[in-house]
Design a protein around this motif. Structure first.
Motif, PDB file in Angstrom:
ATOM      1  N   GLU A   1      31.322  43.296  53.616  1.00  0.00           N
ATOM      2  CA  GLU A   1      31.156  44.733  53.427  1.00  0.00           C
ATOM      3  C   GLU A   1      30.124  45.064  52.359  1.00  0.00           C
ATOM      4  O   GLU A   1      29.613  46.194  52.300  1.00  0.00           O
ATOM      5  CB  GLU A   1      32.495  45.373  53.043  1.00  0.00           C
ATOM      6  N   ASP A   2      29.804  44.076  51.504  1.00  0.00           N
ATOM      7  CA  ASP A   2      28.852  44.324  50.415  1.00  0.00           C
ATOM      8  C   ASP A   2      27.417  44.031  50.822  1.00  0.00           C
ATOM      9  O   ASP A   2      26.502  44.192  50.008  1.00  0.00           O
ATOM     10  CB  ASP A   2      29.225  43.466  49.199  1.00  0.00           C
ATOM     11  N   LEU A   3      27.204  43.576  52.044  1.00  0.00           N
ATOM     12  CA  LEU A   3      25.834  43.327  52.486  1.00  0.00           C
ATOM     13  C   LEU A   3      25.107  44.642  52.672  1.00  0.00           C
ATOM     14  O   LEU A   3      25.699  45.650  53.044  1.00  0.00           O
ATOM     15  CB  LEU A   3      25.833  42.525  53.790  1.00  0.00           C
ATOM     16  N   GLY A   4      23.808  44.643  52.446  1.00  0.00           N
ATOM     17  CA  GLY A   4      23.010  45.851  52.614  1.00  0.00           C
ATOM     18  C   GLY A   4      21.925  45.951  51.566  1.00  0.00           C
ATOM     19  O   GLY A   4      21.662  45.013  50.795  1.00  0.00           O
ATOM     20  N   THR A   5      21.285  47.113  51.532  1.00  0.00           N
ATOM     21  CA  THR A   5      20.180  47.370  50.595  1.00  0.00           C
ATOM     22  C   THR A   5      20.685  48.177  49.420  1.00  0.00           C
ATOM     23  O   THR A   5      21.228  49.283  49.587  1.00  0.00           O
ATOM     24  CB  THR A   5      19.035  48.114  51.291  1.00  0.00           C
ATOM     25  N   TYR A   6      20.490  47.637  48.227  1.00  0.00           N
ATOM     26  CA  TYR A   6      20.859  48.317  46.994  1.00  0.00           C
ATOM     27  C   TYR A   6      19.570  48.820  46.349  1.00  0.00           C
ATOM     28  O   TYR A   6      18.616  48.055  46.161  1.00  0.00           O
ATOM     29  CB  TYR A   6      21.598  47.382  46.041  1.00  0.00           C
ATOM     30  N   SER A   7      19.539  50.097  46.024  1.00  0.00           N
ATOM     31  CA  SER A   7      18.363  50.693  45.385  1.00  0.00           C
ATOM     32  C   SER A   7      18.790  51.377  44.105  1.00  0.00           C
ATOM     33  O   SER A   7      19.946  51.800  43.956  1.00  0.00           O
ATOM     34  CB  SER A   7      17.680  51.692  46.320  1.00  0.00           C
ATOM     35  N   VAL A   8      17.846  51.506  43.176  1.00  0.00           N
ATOM     36  CA  VAL A   8      18.108  52.142  41.905  1.00  0.00           C
ATOM     37  C   VAL A   8      16.891  52.977  41.521  1.00  0.00           C
ATOM     38  O   VAL A   8      15.755  52.589  41.767  1.00  0.00           O
ATOM     39  CB  VAL A   8      18.409  51.088  40.805  1.00  0.00           C
ATOM     40  N   VAL A   9      17.152  54.149  40.962  1.00  0.00           N
ATOM     41  CA  VAL A   9      16.120  55.060  40.490  1.00  0.00           C
ATOM     42  C   VAL A   9      16.470  55.481  39.078  1.00  0.00           C
ATOM     43  O   VAL A   9      17.631  55.823  38.794  1.00  0.00           O
ATOM     44  CB  VAL A   9      15.994  56.292  41.405  1.00  0.00           C
ATOM     45  N   VAL A  10      15.467  55.457  38.176  1.00  0.00           N
ATOM     46  CA  VAL A  10      15.665  55.890  36.793  1.00  0.00           C
ATOM     47  C   VAL A  10      15.264  57.359  36.707  1.00  0.00           C
ATOM     48  O   VAL A  10      14.133  57.733  37.048  1.00  0.00           O
ATOM     49  CB  VAL A  10      14.822  55.038  35.823  1.00  0.00           C
ATOM     50  N   THR A  11      16.183  58.190  36.267  1.00  0.00           N
ATOM     51  CA  THR A  11      15.933  59.626  36.187  1.00  0.00           C
ATOM     52  C   THR A  11      15.168  59.975  34.920  1.00  0.00           C
ATOM     53  O   THR A  11      15.095  59.194  33.967  1.00  0.00           O
ATOM     54  CB  THR A  11      17.263  60.387  36.214  1.00  0.00           C
ATOM     55  N   ASP A  12      14.582  61.186  34.939  1.00  0.00           N
ATOM     56  CA  ASP A  12      13.936  61.791  33.769  1.00  0.00           C
ATOM     57  C   ASP A  12      12.763  60.978  33.243  1.00  0.00           C
ATOM     58  O   ASP A  12      12.398  61.079  32.069  1.00  0.00           O
ATOM     59  CB  ASP A  12      14.944  62.009  32.627  1.00  0.00           C
ATOM     60  N   ALA A  13      12.174  60.166  34.096  1.00  0.00           N
ATOM     61  CA  ALA A  13      10.966  59.416  33.715  1.00  0.00           C
ATOM     62  C   ALA A  13       9.750  60.110  34.313  1.00  0.00           C
ATOM     63  O   ALA A  13       9.799  60.628  35.429  1.00  0.00           O
ATOM     64  CB  ALA A  13      11.047  57.971  34.188  1.00  0.00           C
ATOM     65  N   ASP A  14       8.658  60.111  33.564  1.00  0.00           N
ATOM     66  CA  ASP A  14       7.444  60.768  34.055  1.00  0.00           C
ATOM     67  C   ASP A  14       6.849  60.035  35.246  1.00  0.00           C
ATOM     68  O   ASP A  14       6.252  60.640  36.119  1.00  0.00           O
ATOM     69  CB  ASP A  14       6.417  60.868  32.930  1.00  0.00           C
ATOM     70  N   GLU A  15       6.986  58.737  35.283  1.00  0.00           N
ATOM     71  CA  GLU A  15       6.474  57.951  36.390  1.00  0.00           C
ATOM     72  C   GLU A  15       7.632  57.349  37.167  1.00  0.00           C
ATOM     73  O   GLU A  15       8.752  57.227  36.656  1.00  0.00           O
ATOM     74  CB  GLU A  15       5.542  56.841  35.885  1.00  0.00           C
ATOM     75  N   ASP A  16       7.327  56.968  38.398  1.00  0.00           N
ATOM     76  CA  ASP A  16       8.364  56.396  39.260  1.00  0.00           C
ATOM     77  C   ASP A  16       8.819  55.053  38.716  1.00  0.00           C
ATOM     78  O   ASP A  16       8.017  54.150  38.509  1.00  0.00           O
ATOM     79  CB  ASP A  16       7.813  56.229  40.678  1.00  0.00           C
TER      80      ASP A  16
END
Length: 1439
Positions: A966-981
């Motif tokens: 059930e844990d297989l898949g794509t994990y993504s993370v985004v850092v908020t409040d940053a000027d650049e991606d």
């Protein structure tokens, strides 16, 4: 258009201080005029002092006389009076010189003369006293004026001026103020204070450049029409000025001014920077360049583009070039020096005002010539340049590379020679040194090297060229302006009388005293005369009472001299004599006592060094300035990462200010800083290190939101969305304030009083059919940010179309070189039905064509876009689709540049120390308030029942609680409040999960790592060592050794060792026996980690080990006496000798060595007691040498032997080796002619028929022995004999020699000249053989010596041969023998006999038989000795 402007002080009376200043200035002008007239009278009447008294203190200088004479030339109205006064003055001079006129010699005349002298003396005293009083009054008034000016209230020298401008054009309001101290300046618009931070970026720009106040309003609108006021205030008062600005609307075509020429003349070219200058880290002696791009071509770039370094204008010169081409301005430096370090600024002029940007260039030290040598000094300058000397100063280097500077080496270059010559060496504690012995009129340049224990640094940058000359020459000249711009240059030398021997110099004093030298200065004699002067100096030690001349290498021409040979601890006085071509003056008055000072102390470190955040890669430093006066040269800054002990140099050029921004730091890392003061005494101690500071962006207010979109619309409400600010200000966006504006109204109205946390806001209470525009501001912890530009006008009309509304919040994340991830939110307005898909399109930046990303719509709200071209920028937009068709497009994204960031972070996948599987992401550049937003398959946060999220500083981790499918898949993370991606993703596959789970089990159930299993070694004395090795264990590790299911411990016969540091377990059994047979198990435990290793010693393994141990034990006992270190072995030499060798050790003098063969001692064997080597040589090995060879060594300690069996296979191996060496020794084939034919042969050192096989080939065809071909061998020859050679025998002959596995082939070519030579030799030898066969010869029979007694009969017989039969004759003593009486010869076939009857002594002599035929002749000789009866033959006597 210009409006009337107001006076600068309307409503504000001028301050009393200003009025007082003007009054004082007027009084000064009046006094200067009066003083000028008085000086004219004094200069005309008193040209020089005629009388002197002890009561007078004032003395006029030569400059006063020169000034008075020059002023006299400009006063034409007083010429007659001046002439009369000059005649009187001449009479006084004649009287002083003793040249009085002869008059009447009576008492009355003497009294009159005395009266006149006294009268003139009193008048001179009165004039001088008045002049002194006026001078003191002038000094007092000037002091009062300075004090008055130092505390002046502000007043406007040039007030503001009103302006009328076109809409969208800029306007610049300027004024000039005078005030001391500098006042506080505030600008107002309609009495409302102007704060540029509350308006769009760049709207207002306020500057204050040394009293020049400017307010720039960019892109004026109708709302900018207002009254602008500037108010200035300080402690002594305040003032204000105002002006009106009228903004006119540009009518375009209606006004008839729609031409590009008109627009350009009105608004100018909008030149803007399109690239930013970045900090530059250059290297000394290497080139560097700075460049930036502009949005448009800059007209007259040479005048409109300027480069500055530390505020100083830079131009193309020497190694520096200022260039402009293709909208790019650049500054190139071909060879950098540390003096080039500083703040570089580029400024470009534009109609909107000058635009500029700056960056710092740091110049690192070049690599030293020797490791550990210091950096080069810098800022080499020449001070106090005189006729033959100067003072050289420089700044010490910032980096001494761990070793203090012990000295400085100074080099000079004269003129343009380019040759650098060492001229002085200064101690390491000072950066100042006098240079003497220079040539007047010559130019010099200097450079300095720093020296420490490791060696010398690279040379510094050369100083500016200086020309040696009299620095006081200009002071002796005065320029007097007159008659509309003309000037008169007057020199004091022109007013001096002619002198011969000069007067002594005056005011001898020390102008500079240092640790290693003192500079003695004096004033030139007055009058000095016109002849060139030199000086001689004398010194005297206090208390000695004697004067000693100071010698110099060259004449001293300047009124100063550096004393370099003074002794520390002694005080000196000095005096100086002036000398010219006429003679030497008297000595001057002695100077005050002078003594060298101690070593100068470096300045203390600055206090209160504070580090503040600035940007993502820089930190701002401030500190309290050090009160060092003129000695302070600046500051050096040092940095290091927290936890490191090594300081790194930040700047190599001393900083003059008490603040600095350190660039080039690593984002997210912690740094410490310290500052050191720099002076001529060197670099001081370091300040206290700052607290560690993490490199992050400083908190600031955010920029403005932008790109507003209408997401949904009802009858009286709208849903508005917008994009976040591009600059978040280093903090979390807390919310937004939204304003609305009805196009039919004038004012803006706030939509919300409390910040909206999202970027979507529903605006209610609107009027249907009206058009509205919106603007917003973002809020963070620093405050409210910039106000956005107004949005487009949106009509408030309810949406009823069947198609869906626009998607929103379209964002691009995980941007890489060829791919990115697009995510968006579904539209708020669904239209006639649910959303069935999304159509995604893109376009390259600059293109107008939209292209689909996928051929078919997609169902989700995210898509990974791949196969894009790296280095290009793309724009994306989304359109939703339902059953009615495609809806409205979303707002396009900002251009996305596809490239790989060098420092981009990826998600790390692993297993922690507790065995949990995790996915971690680190973002050092993330702001402090940032959050890590995790998502699984881009559908939202992971299930909290299955994962646990841990956040730390700049790092976040997702921990899988119970890993499964059930844990297989794509994990993504985004850092908020940053000027650049800042984002990343990772796809967890089943294969990777299984690997991680296996690693997790190993960590949770740890096993002590086995490096080497059980090993069995037999030690020197026959002990058996059982050992194994594991990884390093802790001191708490435990061992349990089990033998045959029973734990054992150390005993006398069995020792157990356990080394935890090395992870070593060993069991040593002294005497292995049957009782030690069985299984050994080592049970290890270290905390949770365990392991168990078993060794089984039974059956054949144990028996074999037991035999080896016993043999080892016996061998050890054997080695207690002499023993063979190397056993008996054979070796074949290159000469085919067989050597039997062995080596003995542990011998002594009494040790005996013996050789045996077949139990028989061999005396030929050799033994060297020094080396212990034994040798037995067999010259030619044969079957007789087969047998047993034995070597024995013995003494009282014991006996040892070694045996070599040279029978069977061993002997075959010897012969095989001999055959191999013999085959290798074969010489190249040779061709030889013989009697029988031609012989081809090769010589070898050894040949054995049984072990060596030879084969001959002719033209690759094997030859067999026959009638004409014979092959054979001798001891050293292998040959082939060709009998009666013919032409068919020509060709290539090959000999193949085989010895064991060794095969060697030798070839020769029997043809051509080789065949002809051999055949000729064969024929020659064959002919010689025939001659030799038929030649007359004495074959045998005659002895060499024959003895016979007298009266006996001698009979000598010999055999002869020859064809034809030879002729026979006998000789006696080389004379023919006559066969008469007693001599008879008989020939029977080939036998020839001579008989001598009754021999006597006369018959003794040498006899010979001579045979001869046509082929040759030969003589056979014999010596006959006849002895008498009773005598012994001579031969017997000799015996």
């Amino acid at each position: 258009m210009t409006l009337p402007h107001n006076p600068g002080s309307v409503g504000d009376p001028r301050p009393r201080q200003a009025v007082e200043v003007h009054r004082v200035e007027h009084r000064q002008e009046e006094e200067q005029k009066e003083q000028r007239q008085h000086s004219l009278h004094m200069g005309s009447s008193v040209r020089r002092r005629t009388f002197r008294s002890s009561e007078e203190e004032y003395q006029f200088s030569a400059a006063d006389y020169a000034l008075a004479a020059a002023l006299a030339l400009t006063a034409s109205s007083e010429l007659s009076w001046e002439a009369q006064l000059r005649r009187q003055t001449s009479a006084v001079e004649l009287e002083e010189r003793g040249q009085k006129q002869v008059g009447f010699s009576n008492d009355w005349e003497s009294t009159e003369i005395a009266f006149l002298q006294t009268h003139r003396l009193l008048r001179q005293r009165r004039d001088r006293k008045a002049l002194r009083q006026r001078m003191e009054e002038k000094v007092r008034e000037a002091k009062e004026l300075r004090e008055l000016c130092s505390g002046r209230g502000p007043w406007f020298w040039i007030p503001l001026r009103s302006h009328a401008v076109w809409e969208h054009a800029p306007v610049l309001l300027t004024c000039t103020i005078h005030a001391s101290p500098p006042p506080q300046v505030t600008w107002y618009k309609n009495d409302m204070r102007i704060d540029p931070r509350l308006f769009p970026a760049g709207k207002y720009r306020i500057t204050n450049n040394y009293g020049l106040l400017t307010l720039e309003i960019r892109r004026c609108t109708i709302e900018d029409s207002a009254t602008y006021t500037v108010r200035v205030k300080n402690a002594y008062g305040q003032a204000s000025s105002f002006a009106k600005v009228l903004v006119r609307t540009y009518l375009g075509k209606e006004a008839g001014f729609d031409s590009e020429l008109f627009k350009r003349s009105m608004f100018g070219s909008k030149v803007e920077f399109t690239s930013m200058l970045k900090p530059m880290f250059a290297r000394e002696k290497e080139p560097f360049s700075l460049s930036c791009l502009f949005s448009e071509d800059v007209l007259d770039a040479e005048q409109n583009i300027q480069w500055f370094r530390d505020g100083k204008l830079l131009r193309s010169l020497g190694r520096r070039q200022v260039l402009y081409a293709d909208c790019q301005a650049s500054l190139k430096v071909s060879c950098a020096y540390k003096e080039d370090e500083g703040l570089y600024t580029i400024r470009v002029s534009s109609p909107l005002g000058p635009q500029e940007q700056s960056t710092y260039v740091l110049v690192r030290d070049a690599a030293p010539e020797k490791p550990g040598a210091p950096g080069a000094p810098l800022n080499v300058r020449c001070l106090d340049v005189d006729r033959d000397c100067l003072i050289l100063t420089w700044a010490p280097p910032s980096d001494t590379r761990g070793s203090p500077i012990t000295a400085y080496s100074i080099e000079r270059c004269q003129g343009d020679s380019g040759e650098w010559v060492p001229c002085h060496e200064a101690p390491g504690g000072t950066c100042r040194c006098p240079i003497q012995g220079l040539i007047e009129g010559q130019s010099y340049r200097f450079r300095v090297r720093a020296i420490n224990r490791a060696g010398s640094s690279l040379p510094s940058k050369a100083s500016e060229a200086v020309v040696m000359g009299d620095r006081d020459a200009a002071q002796r000249k005065t320029e007097i302006p007159f008659d509309m711009g003309n000037k008169i240059t007057v020199s004091t030398d022109d007013f001096e009388d002619t002198v011969t021997i000069p007067s002594p110099p005056t005011n001898v004093h020390a102008s500079e005293i240092r640790e290693a030298y003192a500079v003695l200065a004096w004033e030139e004699p007055r009058p000095r005369g016109k002849a060139p002067l030199t000086y001689s100096l004398e010194k005297s030690v206090i208390g000695s009472g004697t004067w000693e001349a100071i010698h110099s290498e060259s004449p001293v021409k300047s009124p100063r001299f550096a004393l370099l040979d003074l002794e520390k601890g002694k005080s000196y006085v000095f005096r100086v004599r002036a000398m010219n071509q006429y003679g030497l003056s008297d000595p001057s008055e002695p100077s005050e006592p002078i003594a060298l000072t101690g070593k100068p102390a470096t300045l203390p470190p600055p206090a209160q060094v504070q580090a503040l955040r600035d940007t993502q890669t820089s930190v701002s430093l401030t500190w309290d300035p050090v009160k060092g006066g003129p000695e302070l040269l600046g500051y050096y800054i040092y940095s290091r990462e927290a936890g490191s002990s090594e300081w790194q140099t930040v700047n190599n050029k001393p900083i003059q200010d008490n603040k600095f921004t350190v660039p080039g730091l690593r984002t997210g890392k912690e740094y410490e800083f310290c500052v050191r003061s720099v002076s001529e005494a060197g670099v001081g101690e370091s300040s206290a290190a700052t607290d560690p500071i993490r490199v992050k962006q400083a908190l600031a207010t955010p920029s403005a939101p932008y790109d507003f979109a209408l997401l949904n619309c009802g009858k009286n409400d709208m849903v508005i969305g917008w994009k976040p600010p591009k600059r978040r200000g280093g903090g979390k966006i807390l919310g937004y304030f939204l304003d609305q504006h009805d196009s039919e109204e004038l004012d803006w109205h706030a939509v919300n009083q409390q910040p909206v946390p999202t970027r979507v806001c529903k605006v209610s209470d609107l009027r249907e059919g009206h058009f509205y525009e919106f603007r917003a501001r973002a809020l963070n912890w620093a405050g409210v940010g910039e106000l956005s530009a107004p949005s487009s006008l949106f009509e408030c009309k309810e949406w009823t179309m069947p198609q869906p509304g626009p998607p929103y919040d379209v964002r691009a994340t995980e941007v890489r070189a060829t791919s990115l991830m697009l995510q968006w939110e579904p539209p708020l307005y669904l239209g006639a039905g649910p959303i069935t898909g999304y159509h995604i399109s893109f376009q390259e930046e600059g293109s107008e064509q939209w292209k689909p990303v996928t051929p078919d719509p997609i169902s989700g709200t995210h898509l990974r876009v791949s196969d894009l071209q790296p280095g290009k920028s793309y724009v994306f937009q989304i359109r939703a689709m339902n059953s009615a068709g495609l809806g409205q497009p979303s707002l396009p994204t900002d251009p996305v540049l596809l490239k790989d960031k060098p420092d981009a972070q990826e998600i790390e996948v692993g297993v922690d120390e507790d065995g949990f599987i995790y996915l971690a992401f680190e973002a050092p550049e993330a702001p402090d308030s940032s959050e890590f937003q995790w998502s699984k398959d881009y559908k939202g946060p992971p299930d909290p029942q299955r994962v646990k999220i841990e956040d730390k500083v700049n790092k976040s981790k997702v921990i899988l609680k119970e890993p499964g499918l059930e844990d297989l898949g794509t994990y993504s993370v985004v850092v908020t409040d940053a000027d650049e991606d800042i984002s990343a993703s990772h796809t967890l596959t089943e294969e990777e999960l299984e690997r991680l789970k296996k690693l997790s089990r190993e960590i949770r159930n740890p096993v002590i790592k086995l490096i080497s299993g059980w090993n069995v070694d037999i030690l020197e004395r026959g002990e058996v060592r059982l050992w194994l090795e594991v990884e390093k264990l802790s001191p708490a590790a435990e061992l349990h050794l089990i033998f045959n299911q029973k734990e054992i411990f150390s005993s006398p016969n069995r020792k157990i060792n356990f080394d935890r540091e090395k992870g070593l377990v060993e069991v040593i059994i002294e005497n292995l026996s049957e009782a030690d047979k069985g299984s050994y198990t080592a049970q290890l435990q270290d905390g949770k980690a365990k392991n168990q290793i078993t060794l089984t010693l039974v059956d054949d393994d144990f028996d074999k080990l037991l035999r080896k141990a016993e043999a080892k034990r016996r061998d050890w006992k054997r080695k207690q006496g002499p023993y063979f270190e190397e056993p008996l072995q054979w070796r074949v030499t290159e000469d085919c000798q067989v050597l039997l060798t062995c080596k003995v050790t542990n011998t002594k003098k009494e040790t005996r060595f013996q050789w045996f063969f077949q139990r028989m001692e061999v005396p030929e064997g050799q033994y060297d007691p020094q080396t212990g080597e034994g040798l037995l040589c067999i010259e030619e090995v044969s079957k007789e040498d087969r047998g047993i060879y034995r070597a024995v060594v013995s003494d009282e300690r014991g006996e040892d032997d070694t045996i070599l069996d040279l029978t069977g296979e061993a002997l075959d191996a010897v012969f095989t080796e001999l055959g191999r060496i013999g085959a290798l020794s074969a010489t190249p084939l040779k061709i030889q002619g013989t009697e029988e034919g031609i012989r081809i042969f090769s010589k070898v050192k050894y040949y054995n028929v049984e072990y060596m096989k030879t084969t001959w080939f002719h033209k690759d065809k094997r030859l067999e022995s026959g009638d004409r071909i014979r092959a054979g061998t001798t001891l050293d020859d292998i040959w082939l004999h060709i009998l009666d050679p013919k032409d068919s025998d020509k060709g290539k002959y090959t000999l193949e020699i085989a010895a064991g596995k060794e095969v060697r082939q030798l070839s020769t070519d029997l043809s051509g000249q080789a065949f002809d030579d051999a055949l000729a030799e064969h024929q020659r030898l064959k002919a010689l053989a025939i001659i030799e066969k038929n030649r007359a010869k004495v074959v045998r029979g005659l002895p060499d010596v024959a003895t016979i007694m007298e009266d006996k009969t001698l009979c000598l017989t010999c055999v002869i041969s020859g064809d034809p039969t030879p002729e026979i004759s006998w000789l006696k003593n080389d004379q023919p023998v006559t066969f008469l009486d007693r001599y008879h010869m008989e020939v029977k076939g080939t036998e020839v006999t001579i008989t001598i009857q009754r021999v006597n002594s006369e018959d003794s002599g040498r006899y010979g038989v001579f045979v001869k035929n046509k082929y040759g002749s030969e003589t056979g000789q014999v010596t006959i000795s006849v002895f008498k009866h009773g005598d012994e033959p001579k031969e017997l006597k000799k015996m």
